[in-house]
Write an enzyme that holds these catalytic residues in place. Structure first.
Site, PDB file in Angstrom:
ATOM      1  N   LYS A 102       0.848  -1.198   0.000  1.00 48.90           N
ATOM      2  CA  LYS A 102       0.000   0.000   0.000  1.00 48.90           C
ATOM      3  C   LYS A 102       0.882   1.246   0.000  1.00 48.90           C
ATOM      4  O   LYS A 102       1.781   1.369   0.830  1.00 48.90           O
ATOM      5  CB  LYS A 102      -0.908   0.027   1.234  1.00 48.90           C
ATOM      6  CG  LYS A 102      -1.802   1.266   1.306  1.00 48.90           C
ATOM      7  CD  LYS A 102      -2.838   1.140   2.391  1.00 48.90           C
ATOM      8  CE  LYS A 102      -2.428   1.711   3.718  1.00 48.90           C
ATOM      9  NZ  LYS A 102      -2.365   3.183   3.760  1.00 48.90           N
ATOM     10  N   ASP A 109      -3.487   4.397  -1.892  1.00 48.12           N
ATOM     11  CA  ASP A 109      -4.393   4.871  -0.826  1.00 48.12           C
ATOM     12  C   ASP A 109      -4.378   6.394  -0.807  1.00 48.12           C
ATOM     13  O   ASP A 109      -3.786   7.007   0.074  1.00 48.12           O
ATOM     14  CB  ASP A 109      -3.931   4.286   0.513  1.00 48.12           C
ATOM     15  CG  ASP A 109      -4.892   4.601   1.647  1.00 48.12           C
ATOM     16  OD1 ASP A 109      -6.052   4.971   1.370  1.00 48.12           O
ATOM     17  OD2 ASP A 109      -4.478   4.475   2.816  1.00 48.12           O
ATOM     18  N   LYS A 112      -7.370   8.180  -1.107  1.00 42.85           N
ATOM     19  CA  LYS A 112      -8.679   8.616  -0.573  1.00 42.85           C
ATOM     20  C   LYS A 112      -9.222   9.815  -1.358  1.00 42.85           C
ATOM     21  O   LYS A 112      -9.395  10.920  -0.836  1.00 42.85           O
ATOM     22  CB  LYS A 112      -8.568   8.959   0.908  1.00 42.85           C
ATOM     23  CG  LYS A 112      -8.119   7.771   1.768  1.00 42.85           C
ATOM     24  CD  LYS A 112      -8.173   8.081   3.240  1.00 42.85           C
ATOM     25  CE  LYS A 112      -7.789   6.894   4.102  1.00 42.85           C
ATOM     26  NZ  LYS A 112      -6.371   6.486   4.014  1.00 42.85           N
ATOM     27  N   ASP A 151     -13.439  14.915  -4.556  1.00 43.34           N
ATOM     28  CA  ASP A 151     -13.380  16.213  -5.238  1.00 43.34           C
ATOM     29  C   ASP A 151     -14.653  16.298  -6.075  1.00 43.34           C
ATOM     30  O   ASP A 151     -15.542  15.450  -5.935  1.00 43.34           O
ATOM     31  CB  ASP A 151     -12.108  16.279  -6.111  1.00 43.34           C
ATOM     32  CG  ASP A 151     -11.630  17.712  -6.353  1.00 43.34           C
ATOM     33  OD1 ASP A 151     -12.486  18.557  -6.714  1.00 43.34           O
ATOM     34  OD2 ASP A 151     -10.431  17.975  -6.199  1.00 43.34           O
ATOM     35  N   THR A 210     -11.642   6.126  10.897  1.00 47.01           N
ATOM     36  CA  THR A 210     -11.705   5.511  12.231  1.00 47.01           C
ATOM     37  C   THR A 210     -11.223   6.456  13.326  1.00 47.01           C
ATOM     38  O   THR A 210     -11.396   6.170  14.500  1.00 47.01           O
ATOM     39  CB  THR A 210     -10.887   4.200  12.275  1.00 47.01           C
ATOM     40  OG1 THR A 210      -9.617   4.444  11.688  1.00 47.01           O
ATOM     41  CG2 THR A 210     -11.587   3.089  11.520  1.00 47.01           C
ATOM     42  N   ARG A 246       3.438  -0.636  10.753  1.00 47.86           N
ATOM     43  CA  ARG A 246       4.560  -0.621  11.688  1.00 47.86           C
ATOM     44  C   ARG A 246       4.986  -1.969  12.274  1.00 47.86           C
ATOM     45  O   ARG A 246       6.193  -2.182  12.459  1.00 47.86           O
ATOM     46  CB  ARG A 246       4.273   0.411  12.791  1.00 47.86           C
ATOM     47  CG  ARG A 246       4.359   1.833  12.264  1.00 47.86           C
ATOM     48  CD  ARG A 246       3.662   2.831  13.144  1.00 47.86           C
ATOM     49  NE  ARG A 246       2.213   2.655  13.123  1.00 47.86           N
ATOM     50  CZ  ARG A 246       1.356   3.413  13.774  1.00 47.86           C
ATOM     51  NH1 ARG A 246       1.805   4.410  14.513  1.00 47.86           N
ATOM     52  NH2 ARG A 246       0.062   3.190  13.687  1.00 47.86           N
TER      53      ARG A 246
END
Ligand code: C5P
Length: 232
Positions: free
Chosen positions: A36, A63, A65, A68, A117, A208
Site C-alpha cells: 500500500k 491509498d 482517498k 473532489d 476511524t 509498523r
C-alpha cells in the site's frame, strides 16, 4: 482447512522516501506480494515506485482517498487505472463513488472509506451530521454497494456487521491489525491478523509491526503463518 493466501497481507509502505521504501521491499523479498502506497510516500515520488513494483510482479494499493468534484475524481481515477494499479481508495460520498466508478476500468478495484476511524460521534456532530458513526458506516456501505464499488475499508470491529449487510462479494479490507503482544501504537480498536481474517476480512493492512520490526521479513512470515491457521 488452512489458507495460504499471501495476498491477504498488504504491507503499508508508510515511509518518507522512495529509497527507504525500496530497502523495505528488498528486505521483504518474495514474502510480501501486496503493498500500500499512501499520501506520504506518493507525494515523495511513490507513484514511480508503484510502477516499479507492478513491473516486479507485485500488487499495489494506491491509498489516496480521492474526494473532489465528480469530473476530477473520474479523471484522476482513470489515470490510476491507466497505471495498472490494483486498488484505489475514495471517500464514500455517493457523488464521489459514482464518479470513480465511471473512471475505473475492470482491472482497478475501488475501495470506499466509510467513516475515518479517527472520527467518533462527537466529531460527526461537530461536522454537521445528524447520526452516529455506526449508522453512517452502514448507510455509506449500502451506498457503496449501490454505486458498484468493489470493497470497503473498515475497522476490524465493523467487519461482522458490515459483512452481513453487504454480502459475500464486496472486498473488506481492514487496518488496525496487530499480532498478539505487538505495540499497538496509535491504533485504538485492534484485532490480531487471525481474528480479522476469521471476522471475514479479505485483506489486512499492516504497517509498523512489519516496517519497524528488527526483522521485517520474519514479522511478515509470522503474520502469514497466523493467517494460515484460520478455517475458511
Ligand atoms: O502502522 P499501522 O499498521 O498502524 O498502519 C496502518 C495503515 O492503515 C496506515 O497506512 C494507516 O494510514 C492506514 N489506515 C488506518 N486506519 C484507517 C484507514 C487507514 O490505520 N481508518
Amino acid at each position: 482447512m488452512t489458507r495460504n493466501r499471501r495476498d491477504c497481507l498488504i504491507v503499508a509502505l508508510d515511509v518518507e522516501s522512495v529509497a527507504a521504501a525500496q530497502t523495505l521491499v528488498d528486505r521483504l523479498g518474495e514474502t510480501v506480494c501486496f503493498y500500500k502506497i499512501g499520501m506520504e510516500l506518493a507525494y515523495a515520488g511513490g507513484l514511480g515506485l508503484a510502477r516499479d513494483l507492478k513491473d516486479a510482479g507485485k500488487r499495489v494499493f494506491i491509498d489516496l482517498k480521492l474526494h473532489d468534484i465528480g469530473a476530477t475524481v473520474e479523471r484522476a481515477t482513470r489515470q490510476i487505472d491507466k497505471m495498472g494499479m490494483d486498488f484505489l481508495t475514495v471517500h464514500a460520498f455517493p457523488q464521489t463513488m459514482i464518479a470513480a466508478r465511471a473512471g475505473a476500468g475492470d482491472g482497478l478495484k475501488l475501495l470506499a472509506v466509510t467513516v475515518m476511524t479517527s472520527w467518533d460521534d462527537a466529531d460527526l456532530a461537530e461536522a454537521g451530521y445528524g447520526c452516529g458513526v455506526a449508522e453512517l458506516v452502514a448507510r455509506r456501505a449500502g451506498q457503496a454497494k449501490a454505486a458498484g464499488i468493489d470493497g470497503l475499508i473498515l475497522s476490524p470491529q465493523e467487519l461482522g456487521s458490515i459483512r452481513k449487510l453487504v454480502g459475500p462479494d464486496m472486498l473488506l479490507v481492514t487496518p488496525g491489525v496487530r499480532p498478539a503482544g505487538a505495540d499497538i501504537g496509535d491504533q485504538k480498536r485492534i484485532m490480531t491478523p487471525a481474528q480479522a481474517i476469521a471476522a471475514s476480512a479479505d485483506h489486512i493492512v499492516v504497517g509498523r509491526p512489519i516496517t519497524r520490526a528488527a526483522d521485517p521479513r520474519a514479522a511478515a512470515e509470522a503474520i502469514l503463518a497466523e493467517i494460515a491457521t484460520v478455517d475458511q
